[in-house]
Design an enzyme around this catalytic site. Structure first.
Site, PDB file in Angstrom:
ATOM      1  N   CYS A 131      13.231 -22.306   9.169  1.00  0.00           N
ATOM      2  CA  CYS A 131      13.864 -23.551   8.735  1.00  0.00           C
ATOM      3  C   CYS A 131      13.590 -24.651   9.755  1.00  0.00           C
ATOM      4  O   CYS A 131      14.245 -24.739  10.800  1.00  0.00           O
ATOM      5  CB  CYS A 131      15.370 -23.372   8.550  1.00  0.00           C
ATOM      6  SG  CYS A 131      16.146 -24.884   7.931  1.00  0.00           S
ATOM      7  N   CYS A 134      16.599 -27.001  10.534  1.00  0.00           N
ATOM      8  CA  CYS A 134      17.580 -26.424  11.464  1.00  0.00           C
ATOM      9  C   CYS A 134      17.013 -26.340  12.882  1.00  0.00           C
ATOM     10  O   CYS A 134      17.726 -26.606  13.853  1.00  0.00           O
ATOM     11  CB  CYS A 134      18.036 -25.045  10.979  1.00  0.00           C
ATOM     12  SG  CYS A 134      19.042 -25.122   9.459  1.00  0.00           S
TER      13      CYS A 134
END
Length: 177
Positions: A131, A134
């Site tokens: 991700c 993130c």
């Protein structure tokens, strides 16, 4: 030492991974809580039984119960957040990014350990789960508080090597089943 036991499970073709496990276990750019929290969060994020057991056994000799819990919590919360935020990033319809997530994430604000350690662990898990949103968010928090790039890189290296070791061990286990 459980890292040696883990290394013993890696066949000859994974020699580089085995050597990297050893060098990362002896890494000094992170303190023990940061380092072993990264190892533990990474192992729990991947969930390969023998790897989780061996890393957890070693981490338990160095981490407080609170740090053990927080490292597992980093794996758990990032397991959710990485899917959600990666999906928003990948979807063409950007309207979803304007909607509130409506997901509980209280542990991020109060992990029970030093917040920056938790951010390091979350960065490693976010790398494992792929991700980018993130990773950028956690790296940004770390950099805002002066965390050197070599420490962030160490967390990423630990995540990468634990992932590779886990995949090798899972594959070898599948061959024997």
């Amino acid at each position: 030492m459980s890292i040696d036991a883990l290394r013993d499970l890696i066949p000859a073709y994974g020699k580089d991974i085995s050597l990297n496990l050893s060098s990362l276990a002896n890494e000094t750019v992170l303190n023990d809580q940061q380092k072993w929290g990264c190892f533990l969060a990474s192992a729990h994020a991947i969930g390969v039984g023998p790897v989780v057991k061996l890393i957890e056994a070693h981490a338990a000799t160095l981490l407080s119960p609170e740090a053990m819990n927080a490292a597992k919590a980093a794996a758990a919360i990032m397991g959710m957040n990485n899917i959600y935020y990666r999906s928003l990033h990948l979807m063409k319809n950007q309207e979803y990014t304007t909607l509130p997530a409506k997901l509980r994430m209280n542990v991020i604000g109060n992990p029970g350990v030093d917040k920056l350690d938790f951010e390091l662990w979350s960065t490693a898990v976010s790398a494992i789960n792929g991700c980018g949103a993130c990773m950028d968010a956690h790296e940004g928090e770390l950099r805002k508080h002066g965390t050197p790039n070599v420490q962030i890189q160490a967390a990423l290296r630990i995540g990468a090597v634990v992932h590779a070791a886990s995949r090798i061990i899972a594959s070898e286990t599948a061959l024997r089943a």
